[in-house]
Design an enzyme around this catalytic site. Structure first.
Site, short mmCIF file in Angstrom:
data_model
loop_
_atom_site.label_atom_id
_atom_site.label_comp_id
_atom_site.label_asym_id
_atom_site.label_seq_id
_atom_site.Cartn_x
_atom_site.Cartn_y
_atom_site.Cartn_z
CG ASP A 48 -2.29 0.41 0.99
OD1 ASP A 48 -2.48 1.51 0.47
OD2 ASP A 48 -3.21 -0.37 1.32
CD GLU A 104 -8.97 4.34 -1.59
OE1 GLU A 104 -9.88 3.93 -0.85
OE2 GLU A 104 -8.06 5.09 -1.19
CG HIS A 109 -9.11 -1.64 4.24
ND1 HIS A 109 -8.82 -1.62 2.89
CD2 HIS A 109 -8.77 -0.42 4.70
CE1 HIS A 109 -8.33 -0.45 2.57
NE2 HIS A 109 -8.29 0.31 3.65
CG ASP A 110 -11.62 1.71 3.43
OD1 ASP A 110 -11.16 1.66 4.58
OD2 ASP A 110 -11.00 2.17 2.46
CG ASP A 121 -4.78 5.57 1.05
OD1 ASP A 121 -5.61 4.67 1.28
OD2 ASP A 121 -4.79 6.68 1.63
C1 NOJ Z 1 -8.43 5.03 1.98
C2 NOJ Z 1 -8.14 3.82 2.80
O1 NOJ Z 1 -8.59 2.68 2.12
C3 NOJ Z 1 -8.77 4.04 4.15
O2 NOJ Z 1 -8.75 2.88 4.93
C4 NOJ Z 1 -8.08 5.19 4.81
O3 NOJ Z 1 -8.74 5.50 6.02
C5 NOJ Z 1 -8.06 6.43 3.94
N1 NOJ Z 1 -7.76 6.14 2.58
C6 NOJ Z 1 -7.05 7.41 4.45
O4 NOJ Z 1 -5.76 6.92 4.21
#
Ligand code: NOJ
Length: 535
Positions: free
Chosen positions: A97, A236, A309-310, A185
């Site tokens: 990441d 992302e 994970h989100d 990210d």
């Molecule tokens: C996206 C990530 O997937 C998330 O878990 C994170 O909180 C935010 N970016 C900030 O880095």
């Protein structure tokens, strides 16, 4: 460089919750090492690790204090090197990441190089994605710094060329160690509108998503770093539309290999706010994925995902996590894995792990959830309403520990887990994977089809039964072959025309009646017609 990632399947590991080898209740690198045969057995090609760098863990490692050090709870650099070697020995690749929109406020840059960050004498009205204002006053500098996420995650100033050089240097350092790529990210947030206009109706996104220089910076990164290595990159990119996606991923533009769209993840919410949830209308999901399949066909490349994970667990979200948990988990997998793009599996998805419903806020750990709870309570929203939206949408749904067995704490740890294990672990766990009817076995078959059937990688996409609110069906065509996929997203039994070709896979035993295909609750099946003439 090769495009091997077009035929790859990625497995995402959230290290904190994957496997704890030393009994401190927190997953670690040695824990991952212990489970590599499980992952190789599934057939995945690439492992993506959520951040494992030194961090004060305000946002579980997405707030990095030192990019070149391993988080103590996870192990040492030697553990990492051992892991990388073991992954490569099994023929898999490892993706890290890359979190470079922001650092931790405990990174030495924040103290010693404040010019690497974004400062203003007066804040504008932007809100942080994790609640509250996006600007924080700093006593030493007597100015405000920008933090799109928590106040412990100050945004880097990418318009400062020294910042970019530092980031590229760090990326090369990891690539020279032998890693195989980066998941980047919120990479489409790195270029902000330098006039920092006030948000209109609370919406500041136009001023920092897909900003003015983002493509220039990614091209520079590609030229200076990425193009020198045979790697995979995925960005992302919240708020990226298909036109943006083409710009990020078209091969001749030399930016990224693929991005994560958020559009299909936002279909079960009312407004721009994720907590304001509503049930999914299947036709919206179908039409959205159809749009992405068409837009990027031969013009870019898709990533395919239901979970990370989100996000809440897909079997609870778009499937049925009660009576039809197993059927619907396989159906969702089938639906996604026959599309064009690179599929991502999030840990536990291959077991059909579900959302969790903790009864009190004290059981939750996620900063986004906790900040939202506090803010809504202050606004007078009743506790039970807030908990309901946390149960549906909270990020800790994805973060409860992996359920390896029916041993205490699901075999994840011999200590006290940092976040409780989902109480359904005695029933849902990895001990069932040897069963040929398991969800894991279904994923393994889907992954192996991608290796042997080029049509999955190359074929075009046609949506069938477009307005049907219960069936998601499509064909893929290439080189005189045709693949037909039927997925029943409902509990109703449906009858459809019998597709051409041989049945490849299904989550029930095949059933035909009067020349029609019968689709039982959450049934999924796929048919392949080989040969030259197409209808
Ligand atoms: C996206 C990530 O997937 C998330 O878990 C994170 O909180 C935010 N970016 C900030 O880095």
């Amino acid at each position: 460089m090769g495009e091997w990632w077009k035929k790859s399947v990625v497995y995402q590991i959230y290290p904190r919750s994957f496997m704890d080898a030393n009994g401190d209740g927190i997953g670690d690198l040695q824990g991952i090492n212990q489970k590599l045969d499980y992952l190789a057995g599934l057939g995945v090609d690439i492992l993506w690790l959520s951040p494992i760098y030194d961090s004060p863990n305000d946002d579980n490692g997405y707030d990095i204090r030192d990019y070149q050090k391993i988080m103590e709870e996870f192990g040492t650099m030697e553990d990492f090197e051992e892991l990388l070697e073991n992954v490569h020995q099994r023929g898999m690749k490892l993706v890290m990441d890359l979190v470079v929109n922001h650092t931790s406020d405990e990174h030495e840059w924040f103290t010693n190089h404040p010019e690497y960050y974004i400062w203003r004498d007066e804040p504008n009205n932007w809100r942080s994605i994790f609640s509250g204002p996006a600007w924080e006053y700093d006593e030493r500098r007597k100015q405000y710094y920008l933090h799109l996420f928590s106040k412990k995650q100050p945004d880097l100033n990418w318009d400062n060329p020294v910042v970019r050089e530092e980031v590229y240097r760090m990326m090369r350092w990891w690539l020279d160690k032998g890693i195989d790529g980066f998941r980047m990210d919120v990479i489409n947030m790195i270029s902000k509108d330098q006039s920092f206009p006030d948000a209109i109706d609370g919406n500041s996104e136009p001023y920092f998503l897909n900003g003015p220089k983002v493509h220039a910076y990614l091209k520079e990164m590609n030229e200076q770093v990425l193009s020198h290595y045979d790697i995979v990159t995925v960005g992302e990119t919240p708020g990226a539309a298909t036109e943006d996606a083409k710009r990020y991923t078209a091969a001749d533009r030399k930016e990224l290999n693929m991005i994560f769209t958020f559009e299909h993840m936002n279909l079960d919410q009312h407004s721009g706010e994720k907590w304001d949830f509503k049930p999914l209308e299947l036709t919206n999901l179908k039409k959205n994925l159809e749009k992405w399949q068409h837009a990027l066909h031969e013009e870019g490349w898709n990533s395919l995902y239901w979970n990370n994970h989100d996000q809440p667990r897909v079997v609870s979200r778009f499937g049925n996590d009660g009576e039809y948990r197993i059927e619907s988990a396989k159906m969702l997998a089938t639906c996604l894995h026959f599309m064009q793009g690179t599929p991502y599996i999030y840990q536990g998805e291959e077991l059909g792990m579900t959302n969790v419903q903790f009864e009190t806020i004290g059981d939750y750990r996620d900063i986004e959830t906790l900040n939202m709870y506090k803010e809504k309570r202050e606004q007078g929203v009743p506790e039970e309403d807030i908990l309901k939206s946390i149960h549906a949408k909270g990020r800790d749904n994805a973060r409860t520990p992996m359920q390896w067995s029916d041993a205490p704490n699901g075999g994840f740890t011999t200590g006290t887990p940092w976040l409780q294990v989902n109480p359904n672990y005695p029933e849902i766990n990895a001990e069932h994977i040897t069963d040929e009817d398991s969800i894991y076995a279904c994923y393994r078959s889907l992954i192996s089809f991608r290796k042997t059937l080029d049509i999955i990688t190359d074929g075009d996409f046609t949506l069938l039964h477009r307005e049907d609110p219960e069936l998601f069906a499509y064909t893929r065509k290439a080189g005189g072959e045709k693949l037909t996929v039927f997925c029943n997203f409902s509990e109703n039994t449906r009858r459809v025309e019998l597709p051409e070709g041989e049945r490849l896979i299904g989550n029930y035993k095949a059933l035909e009646e009067n020349g029609e295909l019968v689709l039982r609750p959450y049934e999924a099946c796929a048919f392949l017609k080989k040969g030259s003439t197409l209808s």
